[in-house]
Motif scaffolding. Structure first.
Motif, mmCIF file in Angstrom:
data_model
loop_
_atom_site.group_PDB
_atom_site.id
_atom_site.type_symbol
_atom_site.label_atom_id
_atom_site.label_comp_id
_atom_site.label_asym_id
_atom_site.label_seq_id
_atom_site.Cartn_x
_atom_site.Cartn_y
_atom_site.Cartn_z
ATOM 1 N N UNK A 83 -47.630 -60.500 -9.954
ATOM 2 C CA UNK A 83 -47.846 -59.138 -9.401
ATOM 3 C C UNK A 83 -46.525 -58.432 -9.377
ATOM 4 N N UNK A 84 -46.863 -56.991 -9.450
ATOM 5 C CA UNK A 84 -45.648 -56.385 -9.468
ATOM 6 C C UNK A 84 -45.313 -55.921 -7.954
ATOM 7 N N UNK A 85 -44.147 -56.559 -7.574
ATOM 8 C CA UNK A 85 -43.720 -56.232 -6.129
ATOM 9 C C UNK A 85 -42.445 -55.138 -6.197
ATOM 10 N N UNK A 86 -42.550 -54.070 -5.490
ATOM 11 C CA UNK A 86 -41.741 -53.343 -5.273
ATOM 12 C C UNK A 86 -41.088 -53.130 -3.851
ATOM 13 N N UNK A 87 -39.701 -53.219 -4.082
ATOM 14 C CA UNK A 87 -39.337 -53.200 -2.397
ATOM 15 C C UNK A 87 -38.870 -51.670 -1.957
ATOM 16 N N UNK A 88 -39.021 -51.678 -0.550
ATOM 17 C CA UNK A 88 -38.825 -50.361 -0.098
ATOM 18 C C UNK A 88 -39.286 -49.289 -0.761
ATOM 19 N N UNK A 89 -40.598 -49.102 -1.226
ATOM 20 C CA UNK A 89 -40.928 -47.847 -2.038
ATOM 21 C C UNK A 89 -40.811 -46.699 -0.907
ATOM 22 N N UNK A 90 -40.104 -45.812 -1.358
ATOM 23 C CA UNK A 90 -40.153 -44.568 -0.537
ATOM 24 C C UNK A 90 -40.854 -43.244 -1.241
ATOM 25 N N UNK A 91 -41.333 -42.605 -0.348
ATOM 26 C CA UNK A 91 -42.042 -41.535 -1.056
ATOM 27 C C UNK A 91 -41.877 -40.288 -0.111
ATOM 28 N N UNK A 92 -41.445 -39.264 -0.742
ATOM 29 C CA UNK A 92 -41.367 -38.041 0.259
ATOM 30 C C UNK A 92 -41.634 -36.547 -0.672
ATOM 31 N N UNK A 93 -42.055 -35.830 0.055
ATOM 32 C CA UNK A 93 -42.594 -34.561 -0.652
ATOM 33 C C UNK A 93 -42.887 -33.657 0.540
ATOM 34 N N UNK A 94 -43.559 -32.422 -0.077
ATOM 35 C CA UNK A 94 -43.901 -31.424 0.830
ATOM 36 C C UNK A 94 -45.436 -31.168 0.924
ATOM 37 N N UNK A 95 -45.637 -30.767 1.967
ATOM 38 C CA UNK A 95 -47.195 -30.658 2.196
ATOM 39 C C UNK A 95 -47.607 -29.252 1.609
ATOM 40 N N UNK A 96 -48.913 -28.845 1.766
ATOM 41 C CA UNK A 96 -49.159 -27.516 1.394
ATOM 42 C C UNK A 96 -48.431 -26.423 2.083
ATOM 43 N N UNK A 97 -48.287 -26.777 3.382
ATOM 44 C CA UNK A 97 -47.605 -25.694 4.098
ATOM 45 C C UNK A 97 -45.932 -25.945 4.194
ATOM 46 N N UNK A 98 -45.499 -26.625 3.008
ATOM 47 C CA UNK A 98 -44.362 -26.771 2.873
ATOM 48 C C UNK A 98 -43.370 -27.341 3.767
ATOM 49 N N UNK A 99 -44.071 -28.383 4.371
ATOM 50 C CA UNK A 99 -43.522 -29.304 5.715
ATOM 51 C C UNK A 99 -42.998 -30.518 5.015
ATOM 52 N N UNK A 100 -41.914 -31.101 5.407
ATOM 53 C CA UNK A 100 -41.517 -32.136 4.507
ATOM 54 C C UNK A 100 -42.202 -33.360 5.156
ATOM 55 N N UNK A 101 -42.595 -34.491 4.159
ATOM 56 C CA UNK A 101 -43.321 -35.712 4.778
ATOM 57 C C UNK A 101 -42.485 -36.808 4.105
ATOM 58 N N UNK A 102 -42.248 -38.096 4.534
ATOM 59 C CA UNK A 102 -41.820 -39.072 3.948
ATOM 60 C C UNK A 102 -42.848 -40.317 4.249
ATOM 61 N N UNK A 103 -42.681 -41.328 3.654
ATOM 62 C CA UNK A 103 -43.286 -42.612 3.830
ATOM 63 C C UNK A 103 -42.500 -43.785 3.103
ATOM 64 N N UNK A 104 -42.402 -44.902 3.869
ATOM 65 C CA UNK A 104 -41.777 -45.908 3.344
ATOM 66 C C UNK A 104 -42.421 -47.168 3.554
ATOM 67 N N UNK A 105 -42.318 -48.079 2.980
ATOM 68 C CA UNK A 105 -43.000 -49.604 3.157
ATOM 69 C C UNK A 105 -41.907 -50.448 2.843
ATOM 70 N N UNK A 106 -42.050 -51.622 3.722
ATOM 71 C CA UNK A 106 -41.154 -52.584 3.215
ATOM 72 C C UNK A 106 -41.463 -53.282 1.798
ATOM 73 N N UNK A 107 -42.632 -53.323 1.387
ATOM 74 C CA UNK A 107 -43.021 -53.738 0.153
ATOM 75 C C UNK A 107 -44.486 -53.196 -0.413
ATOM 76 N N UNK A 108 -44.596 -52.860 -1.631
ATOM 77 C CA UNK A 108 -45.625 -52.565 -2.158
ATOM 78 C C UNK A 108 -46.179 -53.648 -3.503
ATOM 79 N N UNK A 109 -47.213 -54.007 -3.398
ATOM 80 C CA UNK A 109 -47.420 -55.117 -4.341
ATOM 81 C C UNK A 109 -48.862 -54.688 -4.948
#
Lengths: 239, 160
Positions: A83-109
């Motif tokens: 399986x592909x295991x990704x450590x600490x995937x992080x994701x950030x971006x901006x919503x439609x109303x240009x507000x920042x959001x972020x998400x992390x996880x310990x692992x994505x498998x």
């Protein structure tokens, strides 16, 4: 489809820059495993993290119709047990109303044989509801299904918003396509001294309608509510 | 003609905790309302209200209906209403409670207000929750009622 190559050790820090269907030739596999680089370039693979971030936004707060700008980073990805295991995937971006959001996880498998599904462990997301109200979402585990566009948060989920609302759920099933969320296990939502508990809850139409069922109980403490409302405006710790 | 009696118990005091229970609650955030259905019971201090359905209308200005913290404009209660407080019990088909004026109005084919053995029967009960002053109005002629309130006072109950 080529059988995924077992890499020994599955050390992290493997630079991964091609689509998840990595199982190219045997040489590449050795090459990937052998190379050891701390710096991880953006994953080109459109791991559906972006959609997962949107999904972790409860129906009530989703407002992301147009695909926001997304940045996907990970500290490292490796193959382990096929399986592909990704450590600490992080994701950030901006919503439609240009507000920042972020998400992390310990692992994505993700199982390369079934790329439509990503398992996320230790989800921690900061998702803006409005300019001054951010929802912090902690979910122990989530299974994202790309085709179904659903996210099944199978274990405890806690949402805390900066305006003082705290929502505790034992699990939650999100259907991002229809902006619906359902939980068949006890939920507890509290804000400023008022609290709603029930044994099941569902949210429809992006939160315009929220239905609590089975042993619904609402406790309102007017004194605390007034204190909270004219106090620091909801800063009080919910019970 | 109507008759008045003091419903001292039936007061909703502003800051005592309120507890609402029901089988189901539907919150319609955009319409600022919450609908409780199925064995609805509302308790505040000594006062208990039970009914089949209760709709809570929230004031538009603040809080969020989803967590019940918005300030409530009025309540509408349907599907049989029973209100009990200390010594008085009132029953009817429907009721509305205006939080601003704190007036409870119960109506129906037969609205009964009883305190111990004293019973008032009419078609409409209006209670000023601040003072507990209750007024029962008879059924108007239109509904073949004779417009009079039936009152039965059990002798001896006054001496309690």
């Amino acid at each position: 489809m080529a059988r995924p190559i077992e890499t020994s050790g599955g050390g992290s820090g493997v630079a991964v820059d091609t689509a998840i269907a990595l199982a190219t030739s045997r040489a590449d596999a050795f090459d990937l495993a052998a190379r050891h680089s701390r710096r991880v370039r953006f994953l080109k693979l459109a791991l559906p993290l972006a959609a997962v971030a949107l999904a972790v936004l409860f129906g009530g707060y989703t407002y992301l119709a147009a695909p926001p700008s997304i940045q996907v980073k990970a500290e490292g990805a490796a193959f382990s047990e096929g399986k592909l295991v990704m450590a600490k995937p992080q994701l950030s971006g901006f919503t439609r109303d240009n507000l920042p959001y972020s998400m992390t996880a310990d692992r994505a498998v993700q199982d390369p044989a079934n790329q439509g599904v990503v398992e996320l462990l230790g989800i921690d997301a900061n998702l803006p509801i409005s300019a001054d109200n951010i929802a912090k979402v902690d979910a122990v585990r989530g299974i994202y299904d790309r085709e179904g566009n659903t996210l099944n948060l199978t274990e405890q989920v806690i949402v805390k918003t900066s305006d003082g609302m705290v929502a505790k759920l034992k699990s939650a099933y999100l259907d991002m396509g229809s902006g619906a969320m359902k939980s068949d296990e006890p939920v507890e939502i509290s804000l400023d001294g008022s609290k709603i508990t029930s044994d099941s809850m569902s949210m429809l139409d992006n939160g315009k309608v929220v239905v609590f069922e089975k042993k619904v109980r609402v406790d309102i403490d007017p004194a605390r509510m007034k204190a909270a409302q004219n106090g620091s405006g909801g800063g009080s710790a919910a019970n | 003609q109507d008759s008045q009696s003091r419903l001292s118990g039936l007061k909703l005091s502003g800051d005592q905790p309120i507890q609402i229970e029901s089988d189901k609650l539907e919150v319609r955030e955009s319409e600022n309302l919450a609908i409780f259905t199925g064995n609805v019971s509302v308790t505040q201090g000594p006062t208990v209200m039970k009914s089949g359905k209760m709709t809570v209308y929230y004031a538009k200005d603040g809080g969020s209906a989803a967590t019940g913290s918005a300030n409530i404009d009025r309540l509408e209660v349907d599907d049989k209403v029973y209100v009990k407080s200390d010594k008085q019990v009132a029953t009817g088909d429907r009721g509305t409670f205006d939080m601003k004026t704190e007036v409870l109005v119960m109506s129906g084919k037969e609205v009964v207000l009883s305190e111990g053995d004293n019973v008032l029967v009419g078609c409409k009960l209006t209670v000023q929750m601040k003072t507990g002053l209750a007024q029962v109005d008879g059924c108007n002629k239109g509904t073949k009622g004779n417009g009079r309130v039936m009152m039965s006072i059990t002798p001896g109950s006054q001496k309690k």
